[in-house]
Design an enzyme around this catalytic site. Structure first.
Site: not given
Ligand code: NAD
Length: 278
Positions: A51, A56, A81, A114
């Site tokens: 994704d 990004y 997106k 998006h």
């Molecule tokens: P997330 O909830 O996936 O959390 C990511 C964070 O958690 C990072 O800091 C990572 O280092 C940490 N992490 C991951 N696995 C871990 C583990 N096993 N132990 C400890 N820490 C860990 O946050 P995100 O990146 O905001 O969301 C996931 C994805 O969703 C994004 O990468 C993106 O692709 C998508 N996204 C979309 C939108 C949108 O508006 N459509 C907005 C935000 C994110």
């Protein structure tokens, strides 16, 4: 609950396309080696869904990672997106072409609007419908659309969005919106399923992690799938990418699904779709 089998298992979208219910998020993963490695490690571990988004600024690295993985393009479910500044009919068509070039591919599996940019998202949607009809995207969807945005879009749309990607975790469940999406055959998908990392501080999770002998991340991500929600946790660390996907050897009891759903506080870690200024 749909059957949850393995890392390559899918939910079926309303046009018959199979969407892997577990993927890698790459928001804030740096373009270049960082995102190339994350994508390669994920695909090597068995992930089949990536994704990204034009905003990004790492589509190039994502495309490279897929190429270097050695998998055929058709084996990977690739999502991008259209960014807010590119919304509108013509601008979206151009933005799509630019994304494909950066991603080194000639089609996307899923392309999302998006954010629901007022006065623009209906024209943006028309562009996605055209790209879909032209066979350049396998499925089209939206992100950050609340029920009133969806109702408004559905009045004008020829094609019902196949997916709605929303902030989703135990502090922000929005069950009424999930029910609305389910009723309208729109697959719900979670962004920030790990609360952007805040989930690891939650006391409530520690007991469940102990009970199932799993990590907090694994409990949260398993809950997503048992709720019928696609999930795309982000990490750039190889061991976390592998561990996050190790959720297919246990099942949460119904009472624990309820327990997690009951933590809902309507709390957002990201922007509010009804009040954003970008
Ligand atoms: P997330 O909830 O996936 O959390 C990511 C964070 O958690 C990072 O800091 C990572 O280092 C940490 N992490 C991951 N696995 C871990 C583990 N096993 N132990 C400890 N820490 C860990 O946050 P995100 O990146 O905001 O969301 C996931 C994805 O969703 C994004 O990468 C993106 O692709 C998508 N996204 C979309 C939108 C949108 O508006 N459509 C907005 C935000 C994110």
């Amino acid at each position: 609950m749909s059957d949850i089998t393995d890392l390559q298992g899918t939910f079926t979208l309303h046009n018959g396309i199979e969407m892997p219910y577990f993927g890698l998020g790459v928001y804030l993963s740096k373009d270049g080696q960082e995102v190339i490695d994350a994508v390669k490690w994920a695909l090597e571990a068995g992930y089949r869904h990536i994704d990204t988004a034009s905003i990004y600024r790492n589509e190039q690295g994502v495309g490279r990672g897929i190429k270097e993985s050695g998998l055929n393009r058709e084996e990977v479910f690739l999502v991008s997106k259209v960014w807010n500044a590119d919304q509108g009919y013509e601008a979206t068509l151009r933005a799509f072409d630019d994304s494909l070039k950066r991603l080194e591919t000639d089609y996307l599996d899923l392309y999302l609007v998006h954010w629901p940019v007022a006065k623009k998202y209906k024209d943006t949607w028309k562009a996605l419908e055209k790209l879909y009809h032209d066979g350049r995207i396998k499925a089209i969807g939206v992100s950050n659309f609340l029920q009133h945005h969806l109702e408004d879009l559905l009045q004008a749309a020829e094609i019902v969005p196949m997916v709605n990607q929303m902030e989703f975790h135990p502090y922000l469940v929005q069950q009424a919106l999930i029910d609305f999406c389910n009723k309208n055959t729109i697959q719900y998908e979670a962004w920030s399923p790990l609360m952007q990392g805040h989930i690891f501080d939650m006391e409530e999770f520690k007991g469940l992690a102990k009970k199932y002998n799993k990590t907090i991340a694994q409990i949260a991500l398993r809950w997503d799938l048992q709720k019928g929600v696609v999930t795309i946790p982000k990490s750039t660390k190889k061991e976390r990418i592998i561990a996050n996907a190790d959720i297919f050897d246990f099942e949460l009891a119904e009472e624990d699904i309820q327990l997690l759903s009951g933590m809902d506080k309507g709390k957002r870690f990201g922007p509010d779709p009804d009040n954003f200024d970008f």
